[in-house]
Write an enzyme that holds these catalytic residues in place. Structure first.
Site, PDB file in Angstrom:
ATOM      1  N   CYS A   1      20.035  23.656  12.868  1.00 41.56           N
ATOM      2  CA  CYS A   1      21.437  24.063  12.945  1.00 41.56           C
ATOM      3  C   CYS A   1      22.249  23.091  12.070  1.00 41.56           C
ATOM      4  O   CYS A   1      21.741  22.028  11.671  1.00 41.56           O
ATOM      5  CB  CYS A   1      21.935  24.047  14.389  1.00 41.56           C
TER       6      CYS A   1
ATOM      7  N   CYS B   1      22.469  19.411  13.422  1.00 38.49           N
ATOM      8  CA  CYS B   1      21.228  18.634  13.282  1.00 38.49           C
ATOM      9  C   CYS B   1      20.950  18.370  11.795  1.00 38.49           C
ATOM     10  O   CYS B   1      20.560  17.255  11.419  1.00 38.49           O
ATOM     11  CB  CYS B   1      20.058  19.378  13.926  1.00 38.49           C
TER      12      CYS B   1
ATOM     13  N   HIS C   1       9.962  19.631  12.990  1.00 34.90           N
ATOM     14  CA  HIS C   1      10.519  19.312  14.317  1.00 34.90           C
ATOM     15  C   HIS C   1      10.258  17.838  14.657  1.00 34.90           C
ATOM     16  O   HIS C   1      11.179  17.110  15.042  1.00 34.90           O
ATOM     17  CB  HIS C   1       9.885  20.232  15.376  1.00 34.90           C
ATOM     18  N   GLU C   2       9.020  17.414  14.488  1.00 34.69           N
ATOM     19  CA  GLU C   2       8.683  16.021  14.819  1.00 34.69           C
ATOM     20  C   GLU C   2       9.350  15.048  13.846  1.00 34.69           C
ATOM     21  O   GLU C   2       9.785  13.969  14.245  1.00 34.69           O
ATOM     22  CB  GLU C   2       7.162  15.829  14.814  1.00 34.69           C
TER      23      GLU C   2
ATOM     24  N   CYS D   1      17.891  26.710  16.500  1.00 36.21           N
ATOM     25  CA  CYS D   1      17.654  25.449  15.786  1.00 36.21           C
ATOM     26  C   CYS D   1      16.197  25.017  15.943  1.00 36.21           C
ATOM     27  O   CYS D   1      15.605  25.149  17.023  1.00 36.21           O
ATOM     28  CB  CYS D   1      18.591  24.371  16.315  1.00 36.21           C
TER      29      CYS D   1
ATOM     30  N   HIS E   1      16.441  16.822  21.251  1.00 38.92           N
ATOM     31  CA  HIS E   1      16.379  18.287  21.269  1.00 38.92           C
ATOM     32  C   HIS E   1      17.777  18.879  21.199  1.00 38.92           C
ATOM     33  O   HIS E   1      18.751  18.243  21.599  1.00 38.92           O
ATOM     34  CB  HIS E   1      15.648  18.777  22.522  1.00 38.92           C
ATOM     35  N   CYS E   2      17.845  20.092  20.708  1.00 39.36           N
ATOM     36  CA  CYS E   2      19.136  20.746  20.483  1.00 39.36           C
ATOM     37  C   CYS E   2      19.199  21.994  21.379  1.00 39.36           C
ATOM     38  O   CYS E   2      18.188  22.644  21.615  1.00 39.36           O
ATOM     39  CB  CYS E   2      19.235  21.136  19.009  1.00 39.36           C
TER      40      CYS E   2
ATOM     41  N   HIS F   1      12.694  14.328  15.067  1.00 43.38           N
ATOM     42  CA  HIS F   1      12.702  13.246  16.064  1.00 43.38           C
ATOM     43  C   HIS F   1      12.603  11.890  15.369  1.00 43.38           C
ATOM     44  O   HIS F   1      13.318  10.946  15.703  1.00 43.38           O
ATOM     45  CB  HIS F   1      11.524  13.405  17.031  1.00 43.38           C
TER      46      HIS F   1
END
Lengths: 456, 197
Positions: B176, B179, B141-142, B157, B151-152, B145
């Site tokens: 997703c 992304c 996740h990070e 996702c 964010h989605c 970024h």
């Protein structure tokens, strides 16, 4: 926006705190979570931004130099009454948070924030705000459907009107409804709205002829606080309230040249700028307008802008006067009988054959409205289960069913009275029907000692 | 999250460097590298502790300052190998009581804490495997970024916003399609969406 599948725009948040790191952290955080965010480092800046752009939620730090969060809250509540306010506080100032709650804040949150708590709180506040807007919209919608009255009639003329409504309703085209006073132009507007994809949006009715120019401007376009004397609060205009729905502009022919210019701009741009405001607000509405005036003559005489005329005259529905569809009178009379007996909690009533003949022989200058008033009065006066000729308003019998020998003055007296009642005592309309000016009509009302008689 | 999104084509990353920042034993680091390797096609390599001396703390709180850690780690990262600082100590920024991880949009380093990913933090039984799976998801996740993703809204996702460990567990295990298309090549395996065991 598709009215059938409405998708709420992201909530907008105004964050006010004197610490830059707080503004940056919260600003970034909320943007990442899909919100629209404005930040302000002090109360003065916050008030300026709040006046420039609408926000759903304001997060206010209580402790700020100069105007503190509590005073800012007080000012914001006055200027933007529908803003949902959350105060941010340190543990040490819980008492201030309680004061804020008592002054109407939605909630408070203590620093440092638990991300989960902040996320839930703001999401809940956004839902709260959205429900309040929905409530406002539904009230408007409810007002628009109160006392529903379907278009009644099986005559060829009315079937044609129904066909036209069906044809145009599914489009987003502007509709101009034309017809004499009392023919049911508003019912056509309601039918167009009800059969359109916008039916789940509001139908907002504006009677342009009933309001002075300044009031009409404010009603249509809204105003900011302080836009004029007495504008104590920000006020949303009808075009804003009609977002996703339909605006019905009744008596469009009476609109003054200044408002015509503004109307044309709003219809072309689909954006409204509130009186005293600077920021255009986008709104998605359909227009149905109505008039009993000869708009073409008004254009020729320069009383009505031709560009506005063409903007409105996209699809026209002409409503026939009741005298041209006398075959609909029995069905209309039956419809009103049922409606008023139910509303007045009276036993079922029927018209006697003679009473129905009287209705059929009348010329109905006030059209369906006059018939409605006559039946309403008859339901009050009549003895169930039958309404007799005597229960009908006397003027119907006087002028036509039982003419007898009358002097010219008697005839004039009866005719003026009938036109007044038929137009529901709308002096302008009655004067127009009679072909005299309003002053002359007032003089005759005084001369004959007429008074408006309540019908229910 | 900080700063504005990075634009342009996805960057190319050669490998992912995992670095212990504070109170992280070698076994945990290796377990994380292994877990991450199941999801990412990029080589995941443990590197020596990059920061020495006193680590930045949030004033008056027993937590490390995630933003200042990030500032220290950024210049130590290689251009084509993002540096993931991992700590067992709770991290936060002054305005928030805690964060799970922190990254700068378009940055080169990320930092995550295992403290609140650990079921023991919530009074639940010890589960090193769960911590590793949660940590691998948080790292991705990070890194998303760092690769420039915001964010989605897609609930399935991995870039979905999550403010609690429950919300993080509920969101999907992978990105997703939209992304994923904007991530550096190889950051996620095509089979990374398989249910977690």
């Amino acid at each position: 926006m598709s009215p059938d599948t409405p998708k709420s725009p992201p909530a907008s948040i105004l964050v006010v705190d004197d610490e830059p790191i707080v503004l940056q952290s919260l600003g970034d955080w909320f943007r990442q979570d899909g919100y629209l965010v404005d930040t302000a480092a002090n109360a003065k800046e916050a008030l300026r931004i709040a006046a420039e752009r609408p926000h759903d939620i304001a997060l206010l730090d209580i402790k700020m130099p100069g105007i503190d969060g509590l005073e800012l809250q007080e000012r914001l509540v006055k200027e933007v009454p529908d803003l949902t306010i959350i105060v941010m506080t340190a543990y040490a100032s819980i008492e201030s948070a309680v004061r804020a709650l008592k002054a109407g804040a939605y909630d408070y949150i203590t620093k440092p924030f638990d991300p989960d708590e902040l996320s839930h709180l703001v999401r809940r506040a956004a839902e709260h705000r959205s429900l309040r807007s929905e409530n406002e919209r539904l009230k408007e919608q409810l007002a628009s459907v109160a006392g529903p009255s379907p278009l009644v009639g099986v005559s060829a003329a009315m079937r044609h009107v129904q066909d036209l409504i069906d044809a145009v309703a599914v489009s987003d085209a502007t509709v101009l409804v034309r017809g004499e006073s009392g023919t049911g132009k508003e019912l056509v507007a309601r039918a167009v709205h009800a059969r359109s994809p916008r039916r789940f949006g509001p139908l907002v009715v504006v009677n342009c002829g009933a309001l002075p120019e300044g009031v009409l401007e404010s009603e249509l376009f809204g105003h900011e606080k302080g836009a004029f004397t007495g504008a104590q609060f920000r006020h949303k205009g009808k075009f804003e309230l009609a977002d996703g729905g339909t605006v019905f502009l009744d008596e469009i022919g009476t609109v003054t040249p200044r408002v015509q210019v503004e109307l044309l701009r709003v219809l072309e741009e689909k954006k409204v700028t509130r009186l005293g405001g600077t920021v255009p607000i986008r709104t998605d509405f359909r227009v149905v307008a109505a008039t009993n005036m000869d708009l073409e003559a008004a254009v020729r005489e320069g009383r009505f802008r031709d560009d506005l005329y063409w903007r409105l005259n996209v699809f026209t529905i002409d409503l026939p006067p009741l005298r041209d569809r006398a075959g609909d009178i029995p069905a209309l009379a039956e419809h009103f009988l049922q409606r008023f007996t139910l509303a007045m909690n009276r036993p079922p009533m029927k018209l006697s054959p003679a009473a129905l003949d009287t209705l059929l022989s009348h010329s109905w200058p006030g059209n369906v409205r006059e018939l409605q008033n006559a039946i309403e009065r008859a339901v009050v006066m009549g003895k169930p289960p039958t309404i007799e000729v005597a229960d009908l308003p006397l003027r119907i019998g006087e002028a036509e069913s039982r003419p007898g020998p009358m002097s010219l003055e008697e005839l004039e007296r009866a005719h003026i009275r009938r036109v007044l009642d038929g137009s529901d005592w709308n002096i302008s309309q009655a004067a127009k029907v009679l072909g005299i000016d309003r002053g002359t009509l007032y003089a005759k009302i005084r001369r004959y000692g007429f008074e408006r008689v309540p019908t229910a | 999250m900080m700063d504005s999104p990075a634009h342009g084509a996805p960057r190319t990353w050669r490998e992912i460097h995992l670095a212990p920042v504070a109170q992280l034993d070698e076994g945990t680091l290796e377990r994380l590298a292994l877990e991450l390797s199941k999801r990412s096609a990029l080589p995941c390599r443990a590197v020596p502790p990059p920061l020495a001396g006193e680590l930045p703390r949030v004033p008056n709180r027993p937590q490390l300052d995630a933003d200042r850690l990030l500032v220290s780690l950024e210049p130590l990262a290689e251009v084509d190998a993002p540096l993931v600082g991992i700590t067992a100590v709770d991290i936060a920024v002054p305005i928030f009581a805690y964060v799970f991880g922190r990254a700068r949009l378009g940055g080169r380093a990320v930092v995550i804490s295992l403290a609140r990913l650990d079921p023991e933090h919530y009074g639940l039984p010890r589960d090193p495997g769960l911590v590793a799976r949660r940590a691998a998801a948080e790292i991705l996740h990070e890194l998303g970024h760092a690769a420039g993703l915001a964010h989605c809204e897609d609930p399935a996702c991995l870039m979905r916003f999550a403010a609690s460990v429950e919300a993080a567990d509920l969101r999907g295990a992978t990105f997703c399609a939209d992304c994923a298309a904007r991530l550096p090549h190889g950051l996620v395996r095509s089979t990374a969406g398989a249910p977690q065991g």
